[in-house]
Design an enzyme around this catalytic site. Structure first.
Site, short mmCIF file in Angstrom:
data_model
loop_
_atom_site.label_atom_id
_atom_site.label_comp_id
_atom_site.label_asym_id
_atom_site.label_seq_id
_atom_site.Cartn_x
_atom_site.Cartn_y
_atom_site.Cartn_z
N LYS A 72 0.82 -1.21 0.00
CA LYS A 72 0.00 0.00 0.00
C LYS A 72 0.86 1.26 0.00
O LYS A 72 0.69 2.14 -0.86
CB LYS A 72 -0.91 0.02 1.23
CG LYS A 72 -1.73 1.30 1.37
CD LYS A 72 -2.30 1.46 2.77
CE LYS A 72 -1.22 1.83 3.77
NZ LYS A 72 -1.77 2.08 5.12
N CYS A 142 -18.98 6.00 5.33
CA CYS A 142 -19.05 4.53 5.31
C CYS A 142 -18.13 3.92 6.36
O CYS A 142 -17.16 3.22 6.07
CB CYS A 142 -18.70 4.01 3.91
SG CYS A 142 -19.21 2.30 3.63
N CYS A 149 -25.65 5.47 6.28
CA CYS A 149 -26.29 5.20 4.99
C CYS A 149 -27.34 6.25 4.63
O CYS A 149 -27.55 6.53 3.45
CB CYS A 149 -26.92 3.81 5.02
SG CYS A 149 -25.73 2.46 5.25
N CYS A 160 -25.98 0.95 -3.57
CA CYS A 160 -25.17 0.18 -2.62
C CYS A 160 -25.97 -1.01 -2.10
O CYS A 160 -26.99 -0.83 -1.41
CB CYS A 160 -24.73 1.06 -1.45
SG CYS A 160 -23.76 0.16 -0.20
#
Length: 229
Positions: A72, A142, A149, A160
């Protein structure tokens, strides 16, 4: 690193090696796992001096050979420092959110699986953008526990598959108060993110033990006392 650069005058391999552990820790103590990362910084500086002529390498394999550096960070470093778009930097947010959105069939179980699948279909020009985009989204909307949501446009537009609709309910006797629920959710988020980051750190660096760093958990920022009504 801004504080460390200001403290050392110039962020060079020689200055890092000359600095004490206490000096480095003072500059990075707000970062998670700062005791371990103090060791990584010193070991990396020594390796750069011994093997790379005090310069930073420009390949994924060489960057990953440095203590504490995994895929990463290697991909992100190449993108930011040299504008080399060689892969996607996948962290806990990218891994979690892309699985919630159903972008992986079947769902991926590791960041490396997530990276390889994303790179197989996501246009290459978008590779540098997806990490900062989803990290901010994951921190604010999120979240791992209690995702918002109802505030997410992907949820309201039906995009989603993991979206949860909030239901208005009257609180029955014995039901936890909002303050108690908030405290529990914050605790769960911190625990889940901490465990996940620890696991990924261990996967990336082989869980290299840092001699002399001790086993006590790191403290990040001031302690916050939550008083319940």
């Amino acid at each position: 690193m801004i504080k460390l650069r200001a403290k050392l005058g110039e962020l060079t391999v020689e200055n890092v090696l000359a600095a004490s552990d206490a000096t480095i820790q003072e500059c990075i103590c707000k970062v998670g796992f700062w005791r371990r990362k103090t060791g990584y910084i010193r070991q990396t500086a020594q390796k750069l001096k011994d093997e790379f002529d005090s310069d930073v390498p420009k390949t994924v394999d060489e960057l990953c050979s440095l203590p504490g550096v995994g895929p990463k960070m290697a991909y992100l470093a190449l993108q930011v420092a040299w504008n080399l778009n060689l892969g996607i930097g996948v962290d806990v947010h990218v891994h979690r959110i892309t699985n919630r959105l159903g972008w992986h069939k079947p769902p991926t179980t590791t960041p490396e699986q997530t990276r390889l699948n994303l790179q197989s279909w996501l246009p290459k020009e978008l590779h540098p953008e997806i990490n900062p985009l989803l990290v901010g989204f994951g921190q604010v909307i999120c979240q791992p526990v209690g995702p918002k949501c109802d505030s997410c446009v992907l949820s309201t537009r039906g995009l989603c598959p993991s979206a949860v609709k909030a239901k208005a309910k009257s609180r029955a006797k014995g039901t936890p108060t909002k303050a108690k629920t908030l405290k529990r959710s914050l605790t769960e988020v911190m625990k889940e993110e901490g465990v996940e980051l620890e696991r990924i750190d261990q996967e990336e660096d082989g869980d290299q033990a840092m001699p002399g760093l001790g086993g006590e958990p790191d403290e990040v920022g001031p302690k916050i006392k939550v008083e319940l009504p």
